[in-house]
Write a protein that holds these residues in place. Structure first.
Motif, PDB file in Angstrom:
ATOM      1  N   ALA A 186       0.851  -1.189   0.000  1.00  0.00           N
ATOM      2  CA  ALA A 186       0.000   0.000   0.000  1.00  0.00           C
ATOM      3  C   ALA A 186       0.888   1.240   0.000  1.00  0.00           C
ATOM      4  O   ALA A 186       2.003   1.230   0.513  1.00  0.00           O
ATOM      5  N   VAL A 187       0.368   2.303  -0.594  1.00  0.00           N
ATOM      6  CA  VAL A 187       1.069   3.587  -0.638  1.00  0.00           C
ATOM      7  C   VAL A 187       0.230   4.589   0.140  1.00  0.00           C
ATOM      8  O   VAL A 187      -0.992   4.635  -0.009  1.00  0.00           O
ATOM      9  N   ASP A 188       0.871   5.395   0.970  1.00  0.00           N
ATOM     10  CA  ASP A 188       0.187   6.414   1.762  1.00  0.00           C
ATOM     11  C   ASP A 188      -0.429   7.466   0.847  1.00  0.00           C
ATOM     12  O   ASP A 188       0.241   7.984  -0.050  1.00  0.00           O
ATOM     13  N   GLY A 189      -1.699   7.777   1.076  1.00  0.00           N
ATOM     14  CA  GLY A 189      -2.402   8.753   0.247  1.00  0.00           C
ATOM     15  C   GLY A 189      -1.779  10.134   0.274  1.00  0.00           C
ATOM     16  O   GLY A 189      -1.712  10.816  -0.754  1.00  0.00           O
ATOM     17  N   ALA A 190      -1.307  10.572   1.446  1.00  0.00           N
ATOM     18  CA  ALA A 190      -0.689  11.905   1.550  1.00  0.00           C
ATOM     19  C   ALA A 190       0.609  11.961   0.746  1.00  0.00           C
ATOM     20  O   ALA A 190       0.901  12.968   0.100  1.00  0.00           O
ATOM     21  N   GLU A 191       1.388  10.873   0.761  1.00  0.00           N
ATOM     22  CA  GLU A 191       2.619  10.828  -0.027  1.00  0.00           C
ATOM     23  C   GLU A 191       2.299  10.845  -1.521  1.00  0.00           C
ATOM     24  O   GLU A 191       2.962  11.521  -2.313  1.00  0.00           O
ATOM     25  N   LEU A 192       1.237  10.140  -1.898  1.00  0.00           N
ATOM     26  CA  LEU A 192       0.801  10.138  -3.289  1.00  0.00           C
ATOM     27  C   LEU A 192       0.322  11.530  -3.707  1.00  0.00           C
ATOM     28  O   LEU A 192       0.610  11.993  -4.813  1.00  0.00           O
ATOM     29  N   ALA A 193      -0.383  12.222  -2.805  1.00  0.00           N
ATOM     30  CA  ALA A 193      -0.840  13.585  -3.087  1.00  0.00           C
ATOM     31  C   ALA A 193       0.348  14.513  -3.305  1.00  0.00           C
ATOM     32  O   ALA A 193       0.335  15.364  -4.205  1.00  0.00           O
ATOM     33  N   ASP A 194       1.405  14.354  -2.500  1.00  0.00           N
ATOM     34  CA  ASP A 194       2.599  15.171  -2.659  1.00  0.00           C
ATOM     35  C   ASP A 194       3.249  14.911  -4.019  1.00  0.00           C
ATOM     36  O   ASP A 194       3.668  15.849  -4.710  1.00  0.00           O
ATOM     37  N   LEU A 195       3.311  13.660  -4.429  1.00  0.00           N
ATOM     38  CA  LEU A 195       3.861  13.320  -5.744  1.00  0.00           C
ATOM     39  C   LEU A 195       2.997  13.941  -6.845  1.00  0.00           C
ATOM     40  O   LEU A 195       3.519  14.459  -7.832  1.00  0.00           O
ATOM     41  N   ALA A 196       1.692  13.927  -6.665  1.00  0.00           N
ATOM     42  CA  ALA A 196       0.793  14.519  -7.667  1.00  0.00           C
ATOM     43  C   ALA A 196       1.073  16.005  -7.828  1.00  0.00           C
ATOM     44  O   ALA A 196       1.065  16.532  -8.944  1.00  0.00           O
ATOM     45  N   ARG A 197       1.314  16.694  -6.713  1.00  0.00           N
ATOM     46  CA  ARG A 197       1.653  18.119  -6.793  1.00  0.00           C
ATOM     47  C   ARG A 197       2.918  18.320  -7.617  1.00  0.00           C
ATOM     48  O   ARG A 197       3.010  19.233  -8.414  1.00  0.00           O
ATOM     49  N   ARG A 198       3.901  17.447  -7.386  1.00  0.00           N
ATOM     50  CA  ARG A 198       5.178  17.594  -8.088  1.00  0.00           C
ATOM     51  C   ARG A 198       5.064  17.221  -9.560  1.00  0.00           C
ATOM     52  O   ARG A 198       5.659  17.850 -10.413  1.00  0.00           O
ATOM     53  N   GLN A 199       4.287  16.209  -9.877  1.00  0.00           N
ATOM     54  CA  GLN A 199       4.192  15.739 -11.267  1.00  0.00           C
ATOM     55  C   GLN A 199       3.149  16.514 -12.059  1.00  0.00           C
ATOM     56  O   GLN A 199       3.328  16.725 -13.251  1.00  0.00           O
ATOM     57  N   ALA A 200       2.046  16.886 -11.439  1.00  0.00           N
ATOM     58  CA  ALA A 200       0.997  17.715 -12.026  1.00  0.00           C
ATOM     59  C   ALA A 200       0.617  17.324 -13.448  1.00  0.00           C
ATOM     60  O   ALA A 200       0.663  18.110 -14.364  1.00  0.00           O
TER      61      ALA A 200
END
Length: 123
Positions: free
Chosen positions: A28-42
């Motif tokens: 499993a991947v932490d949702g908050a960590e995934l959200a941070d990656l989404a901000r960076r990758q956009a």
């Protein structure tokens, strides 16, 4: 985020994301960590809701922040390169299950659009 399971595995293998084991032994991947990656990758995920709507401005994205009190909440989504913020009731946040890492679609239908410039007079 609109990527395959294999991409997520590669991100974990390369250290871009951290995986843990859930109670049933699955990765499993932490949702908050995934959200941070989404901000960076956009990059814009595809809207997979399958809902027909009259509003033409809809932005599929990842919930990156939820700030809530007893009555109201501020929900931030990263929709491709765009940050979309919505104010809604805390009850709606609970009913929709919104939390960092959740996939959601922001739908905007406005009757007023305000346009600003840095000054100057139109001729």
């Amino acid at each position: 985020m609109g990527v395959s399971d294999d991409t997520v595995r590669r991100w974990v293998d390369s250290g871009v994301l951290t995986a843990t084991k859930d109670p049933s032994g699955r990765s499993a991947v932490d949702g908050a960590e995934l959200a941070d990656l989404a901000r960076r990758q956009a990059s814009t995920p595809r809207d997979s809701s399958g809902v027909a709507r009259s509003a033409r401005n809809s932005f599929a994205g990842l919930v990156t922040s939820v700030i809530e009190d007893r009555v109201m909440a501020q929900v931030e989504l990263q929709c491709g390169p765009y940050r979309v913020v919505s104010l809604m009731s805390s009850e709606a946040v609970r009913e929709l299950g919104l939390e960092p890492g959740s996939v959601a679609t922001a739908v905007v239908k406005a009757t007023t659009v305000i346009v600003e410039t840095s000054g100057g007079k139109a001729s």
